[in-house]
Design a protein around this motif. Structure first.
Motif, short mmCIF file in Angstrom:
data_model
loop_
_atom_site.label_atom_id
_atom_site.label_comp_id
_atom_site.label_asym_id
_atom_site.label_seq_id
_atom_site.Cartn_x
_atom_site.Cartn_y
_atom_site.Cartn_z
N ARG A 183 7.61 -2.24 -2.18
CA ARG A 183 7.15 -1.58 -0.95
C ARG A 183 7.78 -2.22 0.29
O ARG A 183 8.08 -1.54 1.25
N LEU A 184 8.00 -3.54 0.24
CA LEU A 184 8.64 -4.22 1.36
C LEU A 184 10.11 -3.80 1.47
O LEU A 184 10.64 -3.65 2.57
N PHE A 185 10.76 -3.56 0.35
CA PHE A 185 12.14 -3.10 0.37
C PHE A 185 12.22 -1.68 0.95
O PHE A 185 13.18 -1.34 1.62
N GLU A 186 11.21 -0.86 0.67
CA GLU A 186 11.17 0.52 1.17
C GLU A 186 10.74 0.59 2.63
O GLU A 186 11.17 1.49 3.35
N SER A 187 9.88 -0.32 3.05
CA SER A 187 9.34 -0.34 4.41
C SER A 187 9.68 -1.70 5.02
O SER A 187 8.82 -2.56 5.14
N ALA A 188 10.93 -1.88 5.41
CA ALA A 188 11.43 -3.20 5.78
C ALA A 188 11.23 -3.58 7.24
O ALA A 188 11.71 -4.63 7.67
N THR A 189 10.53 -2.76 8.02
CA THR A 189 10.22 -3.15 9.40
C THR A 189 8.72 -3.42 9.50
O THR A 189 7.94 -2.92 8.68
N VAL A 190 8.34 -4.21 10.49
CA VAL A 190 6.93 -4.51 10.69
C VAL A 190 6.14 -3.21 10.88
O VAL A 190 5.08 -3.03 10.29
N ALA A 191 6.68 -2.29 11.68
CA ALA A 191 5.99 -1.03 11.96
C ALA A 191 5.74 -0.24 10.67
O ALA A 191 4.62 0.24 10.43
N ASP A 192 6.77 -0.10 9.84
CA ASP A 192 6.63 0.67 8.60
C ASP A 192 5.72 -0.03 7.59
O ASP A 192 4.90 0.61 6.92
N PHE A 193 5.85 -1.35 7.47
CA PHE A 193 5.04 -2.08 6.51
C PHE A 193 3.58 -2.11 6.95
O PHE A 193 2.68 -2.08 6.12
N ALA A 194 3.34 -2.13 8.27
CA ALA A 194 1.97 -2.08 8.77
C ALA A 194 1.30 -0.76 8.39
O ALA A 194 0.11 -0.73 8.06
N VAL A 195 2.06 0.33 8.42
CA VAL A 195 1.54 1.64 8.01
C VAL A 195 1.16 1.59 6.52
O VAL A 195 0.09 2.08 6.13
N ALA A 196 2.02 0.97 5.71
CA ALA A 196 1.73 0.85 4.27
C ALA A 196 0.44 0.05 4.04
O ALA A 196 -0.38 0.41 3.19
N ILE A 197 0.26 -1.00 4.82
CA ILE A 197 -0.96 -1.82 4.69
C ILE A 197 -2.18 -1.00 5.10
O ILE A 197 -3.20 -1.01 4.40
N ALA A 198 -2.09 -0.30 6.22
CA ALA A 198 -3.22 0.52 6.69
C ALA A 198 -3.58 1.59 5.67
O ALA A 198 -4.77 1.85 5.41
N GLN A 199 -2.57 2.23 5.07
CA GLN A 199 -2.83 3.26 4.04
C GLN A 199 -3.53 2.65 2.84
O GLN A 199 -4.48 3.22 2.30
N LYS A 200 -3.08 1.47 2.42
CA LYS A 200 -3.70 0.81 1.27
C LYS A 200 -5.14 0.43 1.58
O LYS A 200 -6.03 0.59 0.73
#
Length: 160
Positions: A107-124
């Motif tokens: 998931r970090l490789f797919e969402s490699a910016t803080v903004a994108d990874f933060a969205v992944a965290i919020a969704q989870k």
């Protein structure tokens, strides 16, 4: 030049200019005596943008700590800042501790910016909250008698 010849993960994230390499008494490069790269944010194509949310703030701090940088912006790419797969595992572990979410490494490789990874965290987090709420509702329903269930259904206009 290197980005056209090597895969992204093999391109150095920092260069240190030396007049000469430090040598051991045997004439080999003394790796322990090599200076560490500056801990300044590398020059990137994106300008620095500060975190906007609590998740982005915590995540940027984790990245800065893992990457040994002073600051990380929300549009900075983890791998362009010098991140690699071993550091990515540290990020995933710290995210697990900080946010109580389990995200796969890819998931970090797919969402490699803080903004994108933060969205992944919020969704989870939202998924986990939904699952917890559903489990609580089901547990509450298990405690009801058949008569209570019938009464609730009658109030809702649902007949058996």
């Amino acid at each position: 030049f290197l980005t056209s010849k090597l895969p992204e993960y093999m391109v150095p994230s920092a260069f240190v200019i030396l007049k000469s390499f430090p040598l051991t008494s045997n004439g080999k490069v003394d790796r322990r005596a090599l200076p560490a790269p500056d801990e300044m944010r590398p020059e990137l194509t994106e300008n620095f943008v500060a975190p906007r949310t609590n998740i982005e703030e915590v995540l940027a701090a984790i990245w800065a700590e893992v990457l040994k940088l002073e600051k990380v912006g929300i549009y900075d790419n983890f791998f362009e800042l010098g991140g690699h797969s071993l550091l990515a595992t540290q990020v995933i572990s710290r995210v697990r501790q900080a946010f109580q979410v389990e995200l796969p490494l890819h998931r970090l490789f797919e969402s490699a910016t803080v903004a994108d990874f933060a969205v992944a965290i919020a969704q989870k987090q939202a998924e986990q909250t939904d699952s917890e709420m559903l489990a609580q509702v089901l547990a509450d329903l298990d405690q009801l008698s058949e008569a209570q269930i019938q009464e609730i259904l009658a109030q809702q206009g649902v007949s058996k």
